[in-house]
Scaffold this motif. Structure first.
Motif, PDB file in Angstrom:
ATOM      1  N   LEU A 225       0.849  -1.195   0.000  1.00 15.63           N
ATOM      2  CA  LEU A 225       0.000   0.000   0.000  1.00 15.63           C
ATOM      3  C   LEU A 225       0.879   1.236   0.000  1.00 15.63           C
ATOM      4  O   LEU A 225       1.756   1.382   0.842  1.00 15.63           O
ATOM      5  CB  LEU A 225      -0.918   0.014   1.230  1.00 15.63           C
ATOM      6  CG  LEU A 225      -1.939   1.157   1.264  1.00 15.63           C
ATOM      7  CD1 LEU A 225      -3.026   0.940   0.192  1.00 15.63           C
ATOM      8  CD2 LEU A 225      -2.580   1.289   2.647  1.00 15.63           C
TER       9      LEU A 225
ATOM     10  N   PHE B 103      -2.571   0.349  -4.466  1.00 16.92           N
ATOM     11  CA  PHE B 103      -2.504  -0.983  -3.873  1.00 16.92           C
ATOM     12  C   PHE B 103      -1.881  -1.918  -4.900  1.00 16.92           C
ATOM     13  O   PHE B 103      -2.449  -2.125  -5.980  1.00 16.92           O
ATOM     14  CB  PHE B 103      -3.891  -1.496  -3.472  1.00 16.92           C
ATOM     15  CG  PHE B 103      -3.867  -2.863  -2.849  1.00 16.92           C
ATOM     16  CD1 PHE B 103      -3.568  -3.017  -1.513  1.00 16.92           C
ATOM     17  CD2 PHE B 103      -4.105  -3.997  -3.615  1.00 16.92           C
ATOM     18  CE1 PHE B 103      -3.516  -4.267  -0.937  1.00 16.92           C
ATOM     19  CE2 PHE B 103      -4.060  -5.256  -3.054  1.00 16.92           C
ATOM     20  CZ  PHE B 103      -3.758  -5.401  -1.709  1.00 16.92           C
TER      21      PHE B 103
ATOM     22  N   LEU C  21      -4.081  -7.349   2.680  1.00 16.92           N
ATOM     23  CA  LEU C  21      -4.041  -6.248   3.646  1.00 16.92           C
ATOM     24  C   LEU C  21      -5.290  -6.291   4.502  1.00 16.92           C
ATOM     25  O   LEU C  21      -6.411  -6.380   3.995  1.00 16.92           O
ATOM     26  CB  LEU C  21      -3.955  -4.899   2.923  1.00 16.92           C
ATOM     27  CG  LEU C  21      -4.035  -3.646   3.819  1.00 16.92           C
ATOM     28  CD1 LEU C  21      -2.826  -3.566   4.746  1.00 16.92           C
ATOM     29  CD2 LEU C  21      -4.140  -2.377   2.968  1.00 16.92           C
TER      30      LEU C  21
ATOM     31  N   SER D 224      -8.575  -8.572  -1.815  1.00 21.04           N
ATOM     32  CA  SER D 224      -7.303  -7.857  -1.678  1.00 21.04           C
ATOM     33  C   SER D 224      -7.190  -7.153  -0.333  1.00 21.04           C
ATOM     34  O   SER D 224      -6.170  -7.232   0.343  1.00 21.04           O
ATOM     35  CB  SER D 224      -7.144  -6.843  -2.818  1.00 21.04           C
ATOM     36  OG  SER D 224      -7.114  -7.480  -4.074  1.00 21.04           O
ATOM     37  N   VAL D 225      -8.243  -6.445   0.044  1.00 23.01           N
ATOM     38  CA  VAL D 225      -8.252  -5.684   1.298  1.00 23.01           C
ATOM     39  C   VAL D 225      -9.546  -5.972   2.039  1.00 23.01           C
ATOM     40  O   VAL D 225     -10.632  -5.925   1.452  1.00 23.01           O
ATOM     41  CB  VAL D 225      -8.138  -4.168   1.030  1.00 23.01           C
ATOM     42  CG1 VAL D 225      -8.127  -3.404   2.353  1.00 23.01           C
ATOM     43  CG2 VAL D 225      -6.888  -3.841   0.228  1.00 23.01           C
TER      44      VAL D 225
END
Length: 606
Positions: free
Chosen positions: A8, A73, A175, A93-94
């Motif tokens: 990030l 990202f 993340l 992803s997050v």
């Protein structure tokens, strides 16, 4: 650090919200990076912009937009994502763990179904396969997979937060954003949740953006951190370097707002343990206090014992802290003393007079004037439709009678001065004040009755870190200047050590250990006190707790609770609060009934 290591990259980001008065800049030119497997922290008070950045990463800026800079990202500008691509990004992803687990979970769905929904929505797994995965995830975060069919309200606060973490980790994101994930949890559960997350991070390799106002906790958890205020990133660096050698004045203020518990790092100006008192100095004496709440219907009625045979003296000019986890009975004791709850048995003596005998149904104005309460939520305890002048004038009139306008203005001015505010606050409404100012008004309202005792129930827990220490210092100043006795209710051992002369530890309705605050914190002998002290955030801690040892400690505590019997069904006649206590030293005692589970010095005596 190579470009490939960065997962990030926040580059000179500014974020503004549209308001009736024009754009409001919530984040101003903030930059930082997070590497794979790293834990990076953002610290600061409410309104500093921490959560706004987290929401921007996930594309959740309702009413706001990134006005400059960009958030990358794995090299992709997140502001360019939309539709199905954005939906997959948010889970695969997050993922995010929000502050309130109860609000983050759907109350009408089982926790298993909520995890299953993630799999069936974002993967090709069948519902049966997703249920197997859900059970595996619950096991991973320390929840018995048999609880897969439980609803959120059937779980404890810690278990609900674990369920939220399990949901966030379902698709193995790179993340994990954690926005105040432990704020509503007791200190022991908080430590266990944090260690669980760290273990999962080592196993799965995800990075963490950890957001909190508690700098002591952040230093213990993160490798790097940044300190924010009013949208600006004021200071950033390796966590322990920032803590040990802060450069910005605001960082120093944040560190001072969380005094540590440990002996070696206890702050100057903390409690000195004024524990040498005589019986004649007792303002309030509590003997054999017992309170049971009845639950269930007429054919399945049970009793929940909230307070069990509590005995203590509060002396003139003493600050006494009651500490313990949620459900320990601390606030029930305070509410009984405030005459907001009626005890099932026991005595409350105000300067030698048993008020439960002389005023059995309702407290007299004399008692309510002598014993005042300051509540946890300063906004909830002030009627939003009235100005500050109304609250103070009403309190003065009730307890001292009507005054001329000149006399009333002089009294109000003195009250505001005593809590370090000026007369301009009289014509303001509660919503026009900060949290710290509202709590000072609550203190001023209590002082209007000229009390001898103030019951302070978690008075700083809902305040921003920048004002907590000011309120604690004010309470000590009021004690010193007016000789007021204070019963300070808290789950925070660090603040108890800072403000209180003496501390009593409460476990499931009973007192288990007490004495001078420094003695209790530095040399705890009861297993429960040892557990609380060991779980308190400590930036200097270098090792994690051993899970096997923690399990043994919890088992010992459970046995002590199970073997305890309600001892105040019949009102006991007591002349001293020291009955049923074994002295460890002159200013330190432990409950005699729990003596077998403690490691006490050979010289201990009852």
């Amino acid at each position: 650090m190579t470009e490939h290591d960065v997962i990030l990259d926040v580059q000179n980001v500014s974020i503004a919200y549209d308001t009736d008065n024009g754009p409001f800049l919530a984040v101003d030119d903030v930059s930082f990076t997070i590497r794979r497997g790293e834990t990076f922290g953002l610290a600061g008070e409410s309104g500093s912009g921490k959560s706004t950045i987290a929401n921007a990463v996930l594309g959740l800026l309702a009413g706001g937009e990134i006005t400059s800079g960009r958030i990358l990202f794995e090299g992709t500008d997140v502001s360019t994502l939309a539709g199905e691509e954005l939906r997959n990004f948010r889970w695969k992803s997050v993922a995010m763990v929000f502050q309130s687990a109860m609000n983050a979970l759907n109350p009408v769905m089982t926790i298993g179904d909520q995890i299953v929904d993630v799999f069936t929505t974002h993967t090709d797994l069948s519902r049966r396969e997703a249920k197997v995965k859900a059970a595996e995830l619950l096991t991973l975060v320390g929840i018995d997979p048999k609880r897969v069919s439980a609803f959120p309200h059937q779980l404890s606060g810690g278990m609900r937060q674990r369920a939220v973490i399990a949901t966030a980790l379902a698709l193995n994101p790179a993340l994990l954003i954690m926005d105040e994930p432990t704020t509503a949890l007791d200190v022991v559960v908080q430590q266990e949740i944090i260690q669980e997350i760290q273990d999962l991070q080592e196993k799965l390799g995800f990075a963490i953006l950890f957001i909190t106002h508690d700098l002591s906790l952040m230093v213990e958890v993160t490798q790097k951190l940044g300190v924010m205020r009013k949208g600006e990133l004021l200071e950033m660096g390796p966590s322990h370097e920032v803590y040990r050698n802060p450069q910005h004045p605001y960082t120093k203020q944040l560190i001072a707002a969380f005094p540590p518990v440990s002996r070696t790092t206890a702050p100057r100006g903390g409690s000195t343990g004024r524990s040498t008192k005589t019986e004649s100095e007792a303002v309030i004496s509590v003997r054999g206090l017992y309170k049971a709440f009845r639950q269930g219907g007429p054919f399945s009625r049970t009793e929940n014992v909230a307070v069990n045979d509590v005995n203590f003296d509060l002396h003139k000019g003493e600050i006494l802290a009651l500490v313990g986890e949620s459900g320990s009975g601390k606030s029930t004791v305070a509410r009984i003393l405030a005459r907001l709850e009626t005890p099932s048995a026991g005595s409350i003596l105000l300067e030698g007079t048993d008020v439960l005998q002389t005023e059995p149904k309702r407290a007299s104005r004399r008692y309510r004037g002598a014993v005042q309460m300051v509540f946890q939520d300063p906004f909830g305890s002030l009627n939003p439709s009235h100005r500050i002048r109304h609250f103070l004038e009403r309190a003065v009139t009730i307890h001292s009678g009507r005054k001329s306008r000149a006399d009333m203005d002089a009294i109000l001015s003195e009250l505001l001065t005593s809590v370090e505010l000026d007369g301009t606050f009289l014509d303001r409404y509660p919503h026009e004040l900060s949290g710290g100012q509202r709590q000072r008004i609550s203190l001023a309202r209590a002082l209007a009755a000229e009390p001898r005792v103030i019951l302070a129930d978690e008075p700083t827990s809902m305040l921003d870190v920048s004002v907590r220490m000011g309120v604690l210092q004010l309470m000590k100043k009021l004690r010193d200047n007016r000789g007021i006795s204070i019963l300070y209710i808290t789950h925070d051992l660090a603040s108890a050590r800072f403000i209180a002369d003496n501390t009593i530890v409460m476990l499931r309705g009973s007192f288990v250990e007490g004495g001078a605050s420094a003695a209790v914190m530095d040399d705890p002998v009861h297993p429960y006190t040892q557990l609380l002290v060991s779980a308190a955030p400590d930036p200097e801690r270098t090792s994690r707790y051993e899970k096997d040892e923690r399990a043994k400690t919890r088992a010992t505590i459970s046995d002590l609770i199970a073997n305890r019997t309600p001892t105040a069904w019949v009102k006991a006649v007591r002349t001293s609060a020291d009955l049923d206590r074994t002295q460890i030293s002159a200013d330190h005692w432990v409950a005699t009934s729990d003596l077998s589970a403690t490691q006490t010095p050979s010289g201990a005596h009852t």
